[in-house]
Motif scaffolding. Structure first.
Motif, mmCIF file in Angstrom:
data_model
loop_
_atom_site.group_PDB
_atom_site.id
_atom_site.type_symbol
_atom_site.label_atom_id
_atom_site.label_comp_id
_atom_site.label_asym_id
_atom_site.label_seq_id
_atom_site.Cartn_x
_atom_site.Cartn_y
_atom_site.Cartn_z
ATOM 1 N N ARG A 17 0.765 -1.151 -0.255
ATOM 2 C CA ARG A 17 0.015 -0.043 -0.499
ATOM 3 C C ARG A 17 1.144 1.587 0.270
ATOM 4 O O ARG A 17 1.168 2.172 -0.689
ATOM 5 C CB ARG A 17 -0.743 0.111 1.307
ATOM 6 C CG ARG A 17 -2.186 -0.726 1.032
ATOM 7 C CD ARG A 17 -3.138 -0.825 2.180
ATOM 8 N NE ARG A 17 -4.039 -1.426 2.771
ATOM 9 C CZ ARG A 17 -5.477 -1.018 2.197
ATOM 10 N NH1 ARG A 17 -5.216 0.192 2.171
ATOM 11 N NH2 ARG A 17 -6.153 -2.067 2.884
ATOM 12 N N ALA A 51 -14.523 -0.232 -9.727
ATOM 13 C CA ALA A 51 -14.624 1.205 -10.100
ATOM 14 C C ALA A 51 -12.772 0.990 -9.337
ATOM 15 O O ALA A 51 -13.094 1.801 -8.292
ATOM 16 C CB ALA A 51 -15.019 2.178 -9.463
ATOM 17 N N VAL A 78 -20.647 -2.976 -1.919
ATOM 18 C CA VAL A 78 -20.099 -3.321 -0.412
ATOM 19 C C VAL A 78 -21.888 -4.173 0.521
ATOM 20 O O VAL A 78 -22.264 -2.518 0.517
ATOM 21 C CB VAL A 78 -18.994 -3.474 0.395
ATOM 22 C CG1 VAL A 78 -19.163 -3.673 1.888
ATOM 23 C CG2 VAL A 78 -17.578 -3.373 -0.728
ATOM 24 N N PHE A 97 -16.225 2.157 2.112
ATOM 25 C CA PHE A 97 -14.416 2.523 1.557
ATOM 26 C C PHE A 97 -13.977 3.838 1.668
ATOM 27 O O PHE A 97 -13.304 3.934 0.805
ATOM 28 C CB PHE A 97 -13.980 1.285 2.071
ATOM 29 C CG PHE A 97 -14.580 -0.281 2.509
ATOM 30 C CD1 PHE A 97 -13.549 0.068 4.147
ATOM 31 C CD2 PHE A 97 -15.511 -0.967 2.093
ATOM 32 C CE1 PHE A 97 -13.903 -1.277 4.800
ATOM 33 C CE2 PHE A 97 -15.368 -2.284 2.503
ATOM 34 C CZ PHE A 97 -14.358 -2.333 4.190
ATOM 35 N N PRO A 119 -9.695 -6.085 -8.082
ATOM 36 C CA PRO A 119 -8.410 -5.376 -7.878
ATOM 37 C C PRO A 119 -7.161 -5.715 -7.529
ATOM 38 O O PRO A 119 -7.750 -6.785 -6.375
ATOM 39 C CB PRO A 119 -9.060 -4.259 -7.107
ATOM 40 C CG PRO A 119 -10.465 -5.359 -6.726
ATOM 41 C CD PRO A 119 -10.830 -6.061 -7.564
ATOM 42 N N GLY A 134 -10.117 -7.829 3.668
ATOM 43 C CA GLY A 134 -11.373 -8.334 4.059
ATOM 44 C C GLY A 134 -11.711 -9.699 3.400
ATOM 45 O O GLY A 134 -13.276 -9.731 4.013
ATOM 46 N N TYR A 137 -13.275 -10.696 -2.014
ATOM 47 C CA TYR A 137 -12.958 -11.337 -3.595
ATOM 48 C C TYR A 137 -13.400 -12.421 -3.878
ATOM 49 O O TYR A 137 -13.551 -13.620 -4.383
ATOM 50 C CB TYR A 137 -11.958 -10.913 -4.568
ATOM 51 C CG TYR A 137 -13.148 -9.529 -5.262
ATOM 52 C CD1 TYR A 137 -13.301 -9.488 -6.481
ATOM 53 C CD2 TYR A 137 -12.317 -7.942 -4.611
ATOM 54 C CE1 TYR A 137 -13.780 -8.719 -7.063
ATOM 55 C CE2 TYR A 137 -13.189 -6.908 -5.338
ATOM 56 C CZ TYR A 137 -13.512 -7.699 -6.831
ATOM 57 O OH TYR A 137 -13.931 -6.441 -7.595
HETATM 58 N N1 LIG Z 1 -12.281 -0.560 -6.422
HETATM 59 C C1 LIG Z 1 -11.653 -1.336 -5.554
HETATM 60 N N2 LIG Z 1 -13.679 -2.269 -5.225
HETATM 61 C C2 LIG Z 1 -14.083 -2.932 -4.079
HETATM 62 C C3 LIG Z 1 -12.674 -3.107 -3.624
HETATM 63 C C4 LIG Z 1 -11.207 -3.447 -3.900
HETATM 64 O O1 LIG Z 1 -10.294 -3.665 -3.429
HETATM 65 N N3 LIG Z 1 -11.394 -1.841 -4.536
HETATM 66 N N4 LIG Z 1 -12.768 -4.450 -2.921
HETATM 67 C C5 LIG Z 1 -11.888 -5.803 -2.756
HETATM 68 O O2 LIG Z 1 -12.306 -6.852 -1.215
HETATM 69 C C6 LIG Z 1 -14.089 -4.753 -2.185
HETATM 70 C C7 LIG Z 1 -14.254 -3.947 -1.407
HETATM 71 N N5 LIG Z 1 -13.684 -4.341 -0.171
HETATM 72 C C8 LIG Z 1 -12.244 -3.239 0.650
HETATM 73 C C9 LIG Z 1 -12.110 -4.265 1.637
HETATM 74 C C10 LIG Z 1 -10.798 -3.311 2.442
HETATM 75 C C11 LIG Z 1 -11.128 -2.117 2.149
HETATM 76 C C12 LIG Z 1 -9.564 -0.902 2.636
HETATM 77 O O3 LIG Z 1 -9.322 0.096 2.120
HETATM 78 N N6 LIG Z 1 -10.147 -0.759 4.088
HETATM 79 C C13 LIG Z 1 -9.006 -0.322 5.212
HETATM 80 C C14 LIG Z 1 -9.780 0.654 5.625
HETATM 81 C C15 LIG Z 1 -10.397 1.344 4.485
HETATM 82 C C16 LIG Z 1 -11.185 2.682 5.262
HETATM 83 O O4 LIG Z 1 -12.413 2.619 5.819
HETATM 84 O O5 LIG Z 1 -10.216 3.206 5.836
HETATM 85 C C17 LIG Z 1 -8.556 -1.556 6.106
HETATM 86 O O6 LIG Z 1 -9.165 -2.929 6.318
HETATM 87 O O7 LIG Z 1 -7.228 -0.455 6.388
HETATM 88 C C18 LIG Z 1 -11.268 -1.383 1.421
HETATM 89 C C19 LIG Z 1 -12.269 -2.190 0.547
HETATM 90 C C20 LIG Z 1 -15.201 -4.446 -3.536
HETATM 91 N N7 LIG Z 1 -15.204 -3.236 -4.015
#
Ligand SMILES: Nc1nc2c(c(=O)[nH]1)N(C=O)[C@@H](CNc1ccc(C(=O)N[C@@H](CCC(=O)O)C(=O)O)cc1)CN2
Ligand SMILES: Nc1ncnc2c1ncn2[C@@H]1O[C@H](COP(=O)(O)OP(=O)(O)OP(=O)(O)O)[C@@H](O)[C@H]1O
Length: 193
Positions: A17, A51, A78, A97, A119, A134, A137
């Motif tokens: 990251r 996206a 989500v 998120f 992604p 998370g 996927y």
């Molecule tokens: N563009 C995109 N869409 C997607 C995903 C992705 O990776 N990229 N996902 C892929 O699974 C799903 C969403 N899942 C996600 C899981 C964790 C985080 C994440 O960044 N979590 C951080 C806290 C983020 C915050 O709230 O600030 C964390 O857990 O530390 C984002 C998306 C579905 N859509």
């Protein structure tokens, strides 16, 4: 997987990251439709995409180019700890998120999806994918038969990543340099690249 290995995955995720911070992400607008076509998916078929955030390869231009090439594009939404899917119609709004999400009605992954663009933070030569952690996927695609193509930067396609049994393997990786089908066959010992 031991707690040490789990910590390893978390450390790796944090490094990957931070490696993206401040870097310019490729739009993948020409590469994505080309790769989908190269994998034999005809216009009119359904392609799941995503996206992209500012720190992921991909873009709205990639989604528009897929639509322009004649594909019906679905994007994830989500819902609790799962993903639902809605058509991309040119509109996006902020979702969970802070990621952009489609505006229309979302439902379960339909049968007949031709390909899924996934992604990832990194992908290895065996097709193991490291996501944001998370498990979305992995859960959403556990019983999805369509080919899965992870989209990463060239530097994020690496020889080996830690793997767990629930990790859904991808069938190919797409980078700005092109499409590579996975798993890469190991070289016979002693043979140079
Ligand atoms: N563009 C995109 N869409 C997607 C995903 C992705 O990776 N990229 N996902 C892929 O699974 C799903 C969403 N899942 C996600 C899981 C964790 C985080 C994440 O960044 N979590 C951080 C806290 C983020 C915050 O709230 O600030 C964390 O857990 O530390 C984002 C998306 C579905 N859509
Ligand atoms: N098929 C599954 N069934 C139940 N739980 C799962 C499944 N897949 C993943 N998980 C849960 O999700 C957690 C995170 O998984 P993992 O570290 O592989 O995420 P990731 O692939 O990096 O994330 P993402 O898929 O959201 O991009 C796992 O510890 C596990 O508890």
């Amino acid at each position: 997987m031991t707690s040490g290995e789990r910590d390893g995955k978390a450390t790796l995720r944090a490094r990957l990251r931070s490696f993206r911070r401040g870097a310019v992400m490729p739009s993948m607008a020409s590469e994505a439709p080309r790769a989908v076509a190269a994998l034999g998916v005809r216009p009119g078929r359904v392609v799941c995409a995503y996206a992209a955030s500012a720190r992921e390869p991909g873009s709205v231009a990639m989604l528009d180019a897929l639509v322009g090439a004649g594909y019906r594009v679905l994007l994830p939404v989500v819902v609790g700890d799962g993903l639902a899917w809605a058509p991309y119609d040119g509109r996006l709004r902020p979702g969970a998120f802070g990621l952009p999400e489609p505006v229309g009605a979302a439902s379960a992954l339909p049968a007949g999806v031709a390909l899924v663009l996934v992604p990832a933070l990194a992908v290895d030569h065996a097709g193991v994918r490291l996501g944001k952690g998370g498990g979305y996927y992995d859960r959403a695609l556990a019983s999805c038969a369509a080919p899965k193509v992870a989209v990463v930067r060239d530097e994020e396609f690496v020889p080996v990543l830690p793997a767990e049994p629930h990790d859904v393997r991808v069938d190919a990786v797409l980078t700005p340099s092109g499409l590579v089908r996975l798993p890469l066959r190991p070289r016979p010992p002693g043979r140079p690249l």
